[in-house]
Scaffold this motif. Structure first.
Motif, PDB file in Angstrom:
ATOM      1  N   TYR A   1       0.842  -1.191   0.000  1.00 14.75           N
ATOM      2  CA  TYR A   1       0.000   0.000   0.000  1.00 14.75           C
ATOM      3  C   TYR A   1       0.881   1.247   0.000  1.00 14.75           C
TER       4      TYR A   1
ATOM      5  N   CYS B   1       2.276  -4.773   3.676  1.00  8.72           N
ATOM      6  CA  CYS B   1       1.340  -4.976   4.779  1.00  8.72           C
ATOM      7  C   CYS B   1       1.994  -5.894   5.812  1.00  8.72           C
TER       8      CYS B   1
ATOM      9  N   ARG C   1      -2.508  -8.780   7.873  1.00  7.12           N
ATOM     10  CA  ARG C   1      -3.175  -7.720   7.117  1.00  7.12           C
ATOM     11  C   ARG C   1      -2.954  -7.973   5.631  1.00  7.12           C
ATOM     12  N   TYR C   2      -3.847  -7.465   4.795  1.00  5.61           N
ATOM     13  CA  TYR C   2      -3.761  -7.655   3.350  1.00  5.61           C
ATOM     14  C   TYR C   2      -4.217  -6.392   2.631  1.00  5.61           C
ATOM     15  N   SER C   3      -3.950  -6.345   1.335  1.00  5.78           N
ATOM     16  CA  SER C   3      -4.456  -5.259   0.494  1.00  5.78           C
ATOM     17  C   SER C   3      -4.629  -5.773  -0.924  1.00  5.78           C
TER      18      SER C   3
ATOM     19  N   SER D   1      -3.857  -0.073  -3.296  1.00  5.95           N
ATOM     20  CA  SER D   1      -4.459   0.257  -1.997  1.00  5.95           C
ATOM     21  C   SER D   1      -3.719   1.391  -1.298  1.00  5.95           C
TER      22      SER D   1
ATOM     23  N   CYS E   1      -3.843  -1.113   4.463  1.00  3.39           N
ATOM     24  CA  CYS E   1      -4.013  -2.566   4.575  1.00  3.39           C
ATOM     25  C   CYS E   1      -5.178  -2.827   5.516  1.00  3.39           C
TER      26      CYS E   1
ATOM     27  N   GLY F   1       0.903  -9.502   3.973  1.00  7.76           N
ATOM     28  CA  GLY F   1       0.085  -9.079   2.844  1.00  7.76           C
ATOM     29  C   GLY F   1      -0.907 -10.078   2.303  1.00  7.76           C
TER      30      GLY F   1
END
Length: 184
Positions: A103, A116, A120-122, A126, A129, A142
Motif C-alpha cells: 500500500y 502490509c 493484514r492484506y491489500s 491500496s 491494509c 500481505g
C-alpha cells in the motif's frame, strides 16, 4: 549612423518579425513547451514537453524528466506526486499501482509502496491494509488464507487460527465453534 545587425532568436524563443535586434524582442515559448533550435520564426516551433517531463519556465530550450515519485501529462509545466496507492521509483517513468499485499497512503513517500504486516492484506493500488477477515489468518505479510480444518478465527487481523474446544467443530465459515451436527 549606427550600424544595427539583425539577430536570430535564441533557443526557447521565436519571432515572426523581421529585423529583430534584441533577444528580448523574441517571444518566449510558454511553460510546458520547449524549442531547442535557434532562429525559430513561428510559435509552432515551440513543442509540448513529452509525458513525464516538464518545462517550468517560459523560454525553455529543453524539458527535464520528472523526479522519482512524480509524473506529468504531455505539455506540463510541473510534475505531480504519484497519487496514493501508486508509486514511481524510476526518473521520468509513469506512476505504477502498488501490488496486492502492499500500500501507499497519501502521506507516504511516493517512490515506494510499503508491505502490509502479517495478519493484514491489500488489493492492488491500496492506500491502507485491512485486517484478515473472520475465518482467515495472515500466514505471510500481505496475504490471508482460510483457517485449517478444526480451527476457527473470530477476530480480524490475526496471525493464526485457534483450535476448537473438545467436542466442538468450526462452523462452515470457520468464524466460531459449534456443536457438531451429529451431537456430542
Amino acid at each position: 549612423m549606427m550600424n544595427v545587425s539583425c539577430l536570430e532568436c535564441m533557443a526557447g524563443r521565436y519571432s515572426s518579425a523581421k529585423g529583430v535586434t534584441r533577444s528580448d524582442d523574441c517571444n518566449k515559448c510558454a511553460a510546458g513547451k520547449k524549442n531547442p533550435h535557434e532562429g525559430a520564426t513561428l510559435s509552432k516551433n515551440c513543442t509540448k514537453c513529452a509525458v513525464n517531463t516538464k518545462s517550468g519556465d517560459e523560454g525553455s530550450s529543453a524539458c527535464v524528466p520528472c523526479d522519482v515519485g512524480k509524473q506529468a501529462d504531455k505539455g506540463s509545466a510541473k510534475c505531480q506526486a504519484c497519487g496514493a496507492g501508486t508509486f514511481s521509483n524510476v526518473l521520468g517513468e509513469d506512476c505504477q499501482n502498488c501490488v496486492a499485499g502492499q500500500y501507499r497512503g497519501p502521506e507516504d513517500s511516493p517512490d515506494k509502496c510499503l508491505s502490509c504486516e502479517i495478519g493484514r492484506y491489500s488489493t492492488a493500488a491500496s492506500v491502507v491494509c485491512s485486517g484478515c477477515e473472520l475465518g482467515k489468518f495472515g500466514a505471510t505479510a500481505g496475504t490471508c488464507v482460510n483457517c485449517p480444518p478444526e480451527q476457527y478465527q473470530d477476530t480480524r487481523g490475526q496471525q493464526q487460527c485457534s483450535q476448537c474446544p473438545a467436542g466442538k467443530t468450526p462452523n462452515k465459515m470457520h468464524t466460531a465453534c459449534e456443536n457438531p451436527p451429529w451431537g456430542t
